[in-house]
Design an enzyme around this catalytic site. Sequence first.
Site, PDB file in Angstrom:
ATOM      1  CB  SER A 103     -22.527   2.525 -39.204  1.00  0.00           C
ATOM      2  OG  SER A 103     -23.642   2.114 -38.456  1.00  0.00           O
ATOM      3  CG  HIS A 146     -27.731  -5.741 -43.188  1.00  0.00           C
ATOM      4  ND1 HIS A 146     -28.404  -4.549 -43.268  1.00  0.00           N
ATOM      5  CD2 HIS A 146     -26.962  -5.640 -42.068  1.00  0.00           C
ATOM      6  CE1 HIS A 146     -28.070  -3.781 -42.239  1.00  0.00           C
ATOM      7  NE2 HIS A 146     -27.186  -4.419 -41.499  1.00  0.00           N
ATOM      8  CB  THR A 189     -29.489   0.764 -44.300  1.00  0.00           C
ATOM      9  OG1 THR A 189     -28.152   1.120 -44.653  1.00  0.00           O
ATOM     10  CG2 THR A 189     -29.600  -0.745 -44.166  1.00  0.00           C
ATOM     11  CE1 TYR A 234     -29.799  -0.203 -40.731  1.00  0.00           C
ATOM     12  CE2 TYR A 234     -28.515   0.631 -38.894  1.00  0.00           C
ATOM     13  CZ  TYR A 234     -28.713  -0.303 -39.890  1.00  0.00           C
ATOM     14  OH  TYR A 234     -27.835  -1.335 -40.034  1.00  0.00           O
ATOM     15  CE  LYS A 292     -25.023  -1.580 -46.729  1.00  0.00           C
ATOM     16  NZ  LYS A 292     -25.566  -2.341 -45.612  1.00  0.00           N
TER      17      LYS A 292
END
Length: 379
Positions: A107, A278, A156, A130, A254
Amino acid sequence: MASPPSYQSYRAGARRRLPHMLFEYIDSGAFDERTLAANESDFAAIRLKQRVMRDMTQLDMTATLAGLPAAIPVALGPVGFAGMYARRGEVHAARAATAEGIPFCLSAVSVCDYTEVRQDGGQVPWFQLYMIRDRAYMRDLIDRVLAAGAQTLVFTVDMPLPGIRRRDEASGLYDTGPRGFMRQAWQGIRRPAWLCDVYLRGRPHGFGNFAAAIGPQSSLGDNWAWIRENFDCATNWDDLAWVRERWPGEILIKGILCPEDAVAAFHAGADGIVVSNHGGRQLDSVSSAIAALPAIVDAVGGRGTILMDGGVRSGLDVLKALALGADGCLLGRAWAYALAADGERGVISMIQALKAELRVAMTLTGCNVLREAGRALLA
Ligand SMILES: Cc1cc2nc3c(=O)[nH]c(=O)nc-3n(C[C@H](O)[C@H](O)[C@H](O)COP(=O)(O)O)c2cc1C
């Protein structure tokens, strides 16, 4: 032979080991948690078709995920802040994934930065991003993870702003004032094993990949405040071209939940998508991921990789997702709980349990080759 441990046993173990607010952070969903519940209940409602009297001695469970071989069509998906669930948690999750032959996705908002996980955790083929407002920082981050060996980018897109999570408000997670500090300290004291192992010996605890921006020792509340300020809700499909210019490997988008966005993602140059809400943590009352999957497969099947996540709790769920057209699944809470409950060993045995369940499911549905799973496996 002892039964493999279940998702619920790891969840219970995580609840026992973690301070209340951290367990709640993993466990909770957005608003009234309807989508979180539907992610699981819609999987449970799908029936497999039992088949018998076939030679099931040879089973092929292998897969190719985003161009890379995997022992089973499963990856450890991006889960933020895992270094708070176990000491240097992302390193241990990466080691477990490497040992079991499946990809690990780090992540963006991990405690350990990409370089640390790559050095100490083995292979880390996927990195999740992100979009943040500071493009110079993003460019630098992309360069850093590429130089350190990342191959696939999981971009994402379903978090232009954080969802409203009432249980996190109630647990005191976002409270950065003195009262919040007292509550958090009290919760930590009630979990002495975690306090010694993770809180005292597992530092620094900030978002490693953003340490230069936020500071290495920032609290979860500080990190959330930074996210709220810096996530870029202006992001649109044109930004994918910006990312694409910098990322030579595969890019998976995503957070896709409808056929229109799936078509748009491939049109904008994605190599694949992750059908996801999510984990029910963003917009409540949207469709479960497994319910959204078939229409998306019908719209874009064959154009690239289609992964899904949300509610994958066992090997049976993996087989159901593949039967409905996914190329593979990501795990979220499943590995976070296993990590919290029993560290690297927990994640390894969780993956082994998934393999054992998948073997039983394939054998009793007459599916010799997982890559060929289709809707005929369903009742
Ligand atoms: C504690 C937690 C943290 C998460 N952090 C991230 C993240 O940093 N990036 C991301 O793309 N998704 C994140 N997710 C979503 C997961 O990647 C995944 O979509 C979701 O967990 C799937 O649902 P499930 O865990 O119920 O199976 C997170 C999920 C959880 C539970």
